[in-house]
Design an enzyme around this catalytic site. Structure first.
Site, PDB file in Angstrom:
ATOM      1  N   GLY A  84      -3.838  -4.618  -4.290  1.00 21.59           N
ATOM      2  CA  GLY A  84      -4.808  -3.605  -4.664  1.00 21.59           C
ATOM      3  C   GLY A  84      -4.057  -2.415  -5.219  1.00 21.59           C
ATOM      4  O   GLY A  84      -3.338  -1.748  -4.493  1.00 21.59           O
ATOM      5  N   HIS A  85      -4.156  -2.206  -6.511  1.00 24.00           N
ATOM      6  CA  HIS A  85      -3.443  -1.093  -7.119  1.00 24.00           C
ATOM      7  C   HIS A  85      -4.454  -0.079  -7.658  1.00 24.00           C
ATOM      8  O   HIS A  85      -5.278  -0.414  -8.487  1.00 24.00           O
ATOM      9  CB  HIS A  85      -2.523  -1.594  -8.244  1.00 24.00           C
ATOM     10  CG  HIS A  85      -1.384  -2.413  -7.728  1.00 24.00           C
ATOM     11  ND1 HIS A  85      -0.558  -3.143  -8.533  1.00 24.00           N
ATOM     12  CD2 HIS A  85      -0.931  -2.600  -6.466  1.00 24.00           C
ATOM     13  CE1 HIS A  85       0.358  -3.743  -7.779  1.00 24.00           C
ATOM     14  NE2 HIS A  85       0.140  -3.439  -6.529  1.00 24.00           N
ATOM     15  N   LYS A 126       3.130  10.016  -1.054  1.00 26.01           N
ATOM     16  CA  LYS A 126       2.211  10.565  -0.063  1.00 26.01           C
ATOM     17  C   LYS A 126       2.859  11.572   0.889  1.00 26.01           C
ATOM     18  O   LYS A 126       2.480  11.674   2.060  1.00 26.01           O
ATOM     19  CB  LYS A 126       1.510   9.429   0.683  1.00 26.01           C
ATOM     20  CG  LYS A 126       0.723   8.519  -0.274  1.00 26.01           C
ATOM     21  CD  LYS A 126      -0.170   7.525   0.409  1.00 26.01           C
ATOM     22  CE  LYS A 126      -1.563   8.057   0.640  1.00 26.01           C
ATOM     23  NZ  LYS A 126      -2.539   6.998   0.969  1.00 26.01           N
ATOM     24  N   ASP A 140       0.813  -1.222   0.000  1.00 24.37           N
ATOM     25  CA  ASP A 140       0.000   0.000   0.000  1.00 24.37           C
ATOM     26  C   ASP A 140       0.842   1.267   0.000  1.00 24.37           C
ATOM     27  O   ASP A 140       0.444   2.292   0.537  1.00 24.37           O
ATOM     28  CB  ASP A 140      -0.963   0.029   1.208  1.00 24.37           C
ATOM     29  CG  ASP A 140      -1.765  -1.231   1.323  1.00 24.37           C
ATOM     30  OD1 ASP A 140      -2.231  -1.717   0.274  1.00 24.37           O
ATOM     31  OD2 ASP A 140      -1.914  -1.754   2.438  1.00 24.37           O
ATOM     32  N   GLU A 141       2.014   1.210  -0.595  1.00 24.85           N
ATOM     33  CA  GLU A 141       2.894   2.388  -0.632  1.00 24.85           C
ATOM     34  C   GLU A 141       2.513   3.336  -1.758  1.00 24.85           C
ATOM     35  O   GLU A 141       3.086   4.421  -1.866  1.00 24.85           O
ATOM     36  CB  GLU A 141       4.364   1.965  -0.819  1.00 24.85           C
ATOM     37  CG  GLU A 141       4.953   1.116   0.301  1.00 24.85           C
ATOM     38  CD  GLU A 141       4.769  -0.364   0.026  1.00 24.85           C
ATOM     39  OE1 GLU A 141       4.083  -0.707  -0.959  1.00 24.85           O
ATOM     40  OE2 GLU A 141       5.306  -1.178   0.797  1.00 24.85           O
ATOM     41  N   GLY A 142       1.590   2.918  -2.612  1.00 25.79           N
ATOM     42  CA  GLY A 142       1.213   3.766  -3.746  1.00 25.79           C
ATOM     43  C   GLY A 142       1.899   3.311  -5.026  1.00 25.79           C
ATOM     44  O   GLY A 142       2.212   4.125  -5.894  1.00 25.79           O
ATOM     45  N   LYS A 143       2.084   2.003  -5.142  1.00 22.34           N
ATOM     46  CA  LYS A 143       2.766   1.456  -6.328  1.00 22.34           C
ATOM     47  C   LYS A 143       1.983   1.686  -7.608  1.00 22.34           C
ATOM     48  O   LYS A 143       2.561   1.906  -8.656  1.00 22.34           O
ATOM     49  CB  LYS A 143       2.971  -0.061  -6.175  1.00 22.34           C
ATOM     50  CG  LYS A 143       4.071  -0.434  -5.210  1.00 22.34           C
ATOM     51  CD  LYS A 143       4.297  -1.928  -5.187  1.00 22.34           C
ATOM     52  CE  LYS A 143       3.203  -2.710  -4.516  1.00 22.34           C
ATOM     53  NZ  LYS A 143       3.033  -2.495  -3.089  1.00 22.34           N
ATOM     54  N   GLY A 144       0.639   1.638  -7.493  1.00 23.65           N
ATOM     55  CA  GLY A 144      -0.195   1.723  -8.695  1.00 23.65           C
ATOM     56  C   GLY A 144       0.131   2.945  -9.529  1.00 23.65           C
ATOM     57  O   GLY A 144       0.353   2.859 -10.733  1.00 23.65           O
ATOM     58  N   LYS A 145       0.202   4.082  -8.877  1.00 24.41           N
ATOM     59  CA  LYS A 145       0.466   5.327  -9.610  1.00 24.41           C
ATOM     60  C   LYS A 145       1.851   5.287 -10.265  1.00 24.41           C
ATOM     61  O   LYS A 145       2.010   5.672 -11.421  1.00 24.41           O
ATOM     62  CB  LYS A 145       0.388   6.520  -8.645  1.00 24.41           C
ATOM     63  CG  LYS A 145       0.963   7.753  -9.289  1.00 24.41           C
ATOM     64  CD  LYS A 145       1.005   8.966  -8.425  1.00 24.41           C
ATOM     65  CE  LYS A 145       2.028   9.934  -8.985  1.00 24.41           C
ATOM     66  NZ  LYS A 145       2.010  11.231  -8.357  1.00 24.41           N
ATOM     67  N   THR A 168      -9.872  -5.073   0.707  1.00 22.98           N
ATOM     68  CA  THR A 168     -10.797  -5.505   1.757  1.00 22.98           C
ATOM     69  C   THR A 168     -11.531  -4.346   2.412  1.00 22.98           C
ATOM     70  O   THR A 168     -12.444  -4.570   3.197  1.00 22.98           O
ATOM     71  CB  THR A 168     -10.020  -6.262   2.865  1.00 22.98           C
ATOM     72  OG1 THR A 168      -9.019  -5.370   3.373  1.00 22.98           O
ATOM     73  CG2 THR A 168      -9.362  -7.509   2.319  1.00 22.98           C
ATOM     74  N   GLN A 172       2.258  -6.260  -2.829  1.00 25.65           N
ATOM     75  CA  GLN A 172       2.575  -6.247  -1.391  1.00 25.65           C
ATOM     76  C   GLN A 172       3.878  -5.465  -1.135  1.00 25.65           C
ATOM     77  O   GLN A 172       4.214  -4.593  -1.904  1.00 25.65           O
ATOM     78  CB  GLN A 172       2.665  -7.672  -0.825  1.00 25.65           C
ATOM     79  CG  GLN A 172       1.315  -8.399  -0.752  1.00 25.65           C
ATOM     80  CD  GLN A 172       0.925  -9.088  -2.033  1.00 25.65           C
ATOM     81  OE1 GLN A 172       1.739  -9.757  -2.651  1.00 25.65           O
ATOM     82  NE2 GLN A 172      -0.306  -8.937  -2.438  1.00 25.65           N
ATOM     83  N   THR A 174       2.664 -12.472   3.684  1.00 31.72           N
ATOM     84  CA  THR A 174       1.932 -13.166   2.631  1.00 31.72           C
ATOM     85  C   THR A 174       2.736 -14.419   2.279  1.00 31.72           C
ATOM     86  O   THR A 174       3.801 -14.664   2.851  1.00 31.72           O
ATOM     87  CB  THR A 174       1.668 -12.223   1.423  1.00 31.72           C
ATOM     88  OG1 THR A 174       0.719 -12.852   0.567  1.00 31.72           O
ATOM     89  CG2 THR A 174       2.943 -11.893   0.656  1.00 31.72           C
ATOM     90  N   ASP A 225       2.497  14.667   0.742  1.00 33.05           N
ATOM     91  CA  ASP A 225       1.513  15.708   1.041  1.00 33.05           C
ATOM     92  C   ASP A 225       0.660  15.380   2.259  1.00 33.05           C
ATOM     93  O   ASP A 225       0.108  16.286   2.889  1.00 33.05           O
ATOM     94  CB  ASP A 225       0.611  15.957  -0.186  1.00 33.05           C
ATOM     95  CG  ASP A 225      -0.051  14.681  -0.679  1.00 33.05           C
ATOM     96  OD1 ASP A 225       0.690  13.721  -1.006  1.00 33.05           O
ATOM     97  OD2 ASP A 225      -1.283  14.624  -0.722  1.00 33.05           O
TER      98      ASP A 225
HETATM   99  P1  IMP Z   1      -2.678 -12.839   2.313  1.00 38.90           P
HETATM  100  O1  IMP Z   1      -1.729 -12.319   1.298  1.00 38.90           O
HETATM  101  O2  IMP Z   1      -4.123 -12.666   1.932  1.00 38.90           O
HETATM  102  O3  IMP Z   1      -2.362 -14.238   2.746  1.00 38.90           O
HETATM  103  O4  IMP Z   1      -2.502 -11.943   3.639  1.00 38.90           O
HETATM  104  C1  IMP Z   1      -1.330 -11.995   4.419  1.00 38.90           C
HETATM  105  C2  IMP Z   1      -0.956 -10.621   4.939  1.00 38.90           C
HETATM  106  O5  IMP Z   1      -0.561  -9.814   3.852  1.00 38.90           O
HETATM  107  C3  IMP Z   1      -2.085  -9.870   5.629  1.00 38.90           C
HETATM  108  O6  IMP Z   1      -1.543  -9.070   6.663  1.00 38.90           O
HETATM  109  C4  IMP Z   1      -2.638  -8.975   4.531  1.00 38.90           C
HETATM  110  O7  IMP Z   1      -3.271  -7.832   5.054  1.00 38.90           O
HETATM  111  C5  IMP Z   1      -1.339  -8.617   3.834  1.00 38.90           C
HETATM  112  N1  IMP Z   1      -1.515  -8.220   2.433  1.00 38.90           N
HETATM  113  C6  IMP Z   1      -1.741  -9.017   1.366  1.00 38.90           C
HETATM  114  N2  IMP Z   1      -1.808  -8.298   0.240  1.00 38.90           N
HETATM  115  C7  IMP Z   1      -1.602  -7.005   0.583  1.00 38.90           C
HETATM  116  C8  IMP Z   1      -1.512  -5.782  -0.153  1.00 38.90           C
HETATM  117  O8  IMP Z   1      -1.627  -5.730  -1.375  1.00 38.90           O
HETATM  118  N3  IMP Z   1      -1.285  -4.664   0.580  1.00 38.90           N
HETATM  119  C9  IMP Z   1      -1.114  -4.696   1.923  1.00 38.90           C
HETATM  120  N4  IMP Z   1      -1.180  -5.809   2.639  1.00 38.90           N
HETATM  121  C10 IMP Z   1      -1.417  -6.966   1.994  1.00 38.90           C
END
Ligand code: IMP
Length: 429
Positions: A40-41, A330, A13-18, A300, A223, A238, A332
């Site tokens: 999630g990008h 981020k 979630d560091e902002g890779k998508g952009k 999520t 991730q 993960t 700003d």
């Molecule tokens: P899993 O990848 O669904 O098995 O989740 C394992 C851990 O990785 C959990 O703490 C998730 O919240 C985290 N996680 C998985 N994908 C992402 C992502 O894209 N961004 C941030 N955390 C992630």
């Protein structure tokens, strides 16, 4: 080699998508090499916002996009994401999207197991996305996975299904879930197969050809390094390697393919799910960071935990992943904070540490050593040059460079693609 590998250098979630979107406009190929639809990008292009979980970000601009063998692949999710993004006006065809034949399939039984295990794990709960990622990787290593290429051979999957179901039905019995309905599973696979089959290719041949033609390949990590199954905060990680080295194995290219490794680093720290987080601010300050940074999960919708910038963790992530330059995002969000804290080391049992220890209990016990930093009241939002940044913000960036021993290549100052200060173009040798 004119390639770039982009990875997250914190907990995702560091902002890779952009950044990936920005780089993909200069790339010939964009490749995902690990993870699955847990990622999630978010891409903001003009007034459209695209939310991708499985498709490589290049697809939005029509760049050849490849899902490499290191990805775990949910065919139903793929079908739906292709439909959703196509409906937004993006052209997706087998010409610009290819899926590796070897990707292990994420099946409904993986989702069941992910959820059942999380619910039964008490304090040991990992806080997964419950999308079946971990169980699918386990089945890959256990040699009982169905793979993308099986979708073209559904009449021949009997023996592999025997192995898979022997394992899962035993587990399901233990968790009190009904055994897998084998016929229904086969029917569901038959139903989804036509949506995937046109995209299945030996993608390594396309990458081999791209390499021969000296095309620019962009590897898109998902991730972050602290969620890497080896180098992260195990077991709260993960199930894949997310470090840059995985780009080669997860796509079918040699180890020198990764090229310039760009680490995406948020100007503060966030994490979703359970696990240690030394600089977490479970207080008003954390709330303020979360509100200003709109820190809610793309996949999520979960609220992210927020805290100060941790130079120890980023320095470690940079080292284990061979990061050559950082993209700082981020910035700003920190506008208007009177004081900022930067973690420069840890204290554990009276000792000072300049790294995160491997044991989860030690990780939970380390006390951050903070350096206090004067903030800035001016806005950095939308800045496109150093001249537009307040002097104190530049000092903050310089201090991060010093502490992490890594130069900043880009600074991102808003979700908009053009709001970026470029210091070094990662694609230029
Ligand atoms: P899993 O990848 O669904 O098995 O989740 C394992 C851990 O990785 C959990 O703490 C998730 O919240 C985290 N996680 C998985 N994908 C992402 C992502 O894209 N961004 C941030 N955390 C992630």
């Amino acid at each position: 080699m004119p390639n770039v590998t982009v990875i997250g250098a914190q907990w995702g979630d560091e902002g890779k998508g952009k950044i990936v979107d920005w780089l993909s406009s200069r790339a010939d190929v964009v490749v995902r090499f690990q993870g699955g639809h847990n990622a999630g990008h978010t891409l903001v292009v003009g007034n459209q916002t695209y939310k991708l979980s499985l498709l490589p970000s290049g697809i939005v601009r029509g760049t050849l996009s490849i899902i490499g063998n290191g990805v775990v692949f949910d065919p139903w999710h793929f079908r739906d994401e292709v439909a959703r993004i196509s409906a937004m006006g993006v052209t997706i065809t087998p010409e610009n999207l290819a899926v590796a034949e070897q990707c292990p399939l994420i099946l409904p039984l993986h989702r069941d197991l992910d959820g059942a295990r999380e619910d039964a794990s008490g304090a040991g709960k990992i806080g997964t996305t419950r999308r079946g990622i971990g169980p699918a990787y386990e089945d890959k290593a256990g040699r009982r996975a169905l793979r993308v290429c099986d979708l073209a051979h559904l009449d021949d999957i009997g023996p592999q299904l025997d192995r898979l179901l022997a394992h899962h039905n035993a587990l399901r019995t233990g968790f009190g879930i009904a055994p897998v309905d084998r016929e229904q599973l086969i029917a569901e696979l038959r139903d989804v197969a036509p949506s995937v089959l046109p995209y299945i290719q030996p993608v390594w041949t396309r990458l081999r050809d791209a390499k021969a033609q000296r095309k620019r390949i962009l590897f898109e990590g998902a991730q972050g390094v602290l969620l890497d199954v080896d180098h992260g905060t195990y077991p709260f990680v993960t199930s894949s390697n997310v470090v840059a080295g995985q780009a080669a194995a997860g796509s079918g290219m040699g180890p020198n393919a990764t090229g310039y490794v760009l680490g995406i680093v948020k100007a503060y720290t966030t994490r979703v799910g359970s696990g240690p987080f030394p600089t977490e601010q479970d207080n008003d300050m954390g709330e303020r960071l979360g509100q200003r940074g709109r820190e809610f999960g793309t996949v999520t919708g979960r609220k992210r935990r927020c805290g100060w910038f941790d130079a120890v963790l980023v320095r470690q992530a940079i080292a284990v992943s061979g990061v050559a330059g950082m993209a700082l995002t981020k910035l700003d969000v920190l506008d208007g904070f009177e004081t900022l804290m930067i973690c420069t080391g840890y204290r554990l049992d009276g000792r000072e540490l300049d790294y995160l220890p491997a044991h989860t209990a030690d990780q939970a016990r380390v006390e951050p050593i903070y350096e206090e930093f004067q903030g800035w009241s001016e806005s950095t939002a939308g800045a496109r040059s150093w001249a537009e940044l307040p002097a104190q913000a530049i000092k903050y960036i310089r201090r991060i460079e010093e502490l992490t021993q890594c130069p900043v290549a880009l600074v991102s100052t808003s979700p908009e693609r053009e709001d970026t200060i470029l210091v070094r173009d990662p694609f230029v040798d």
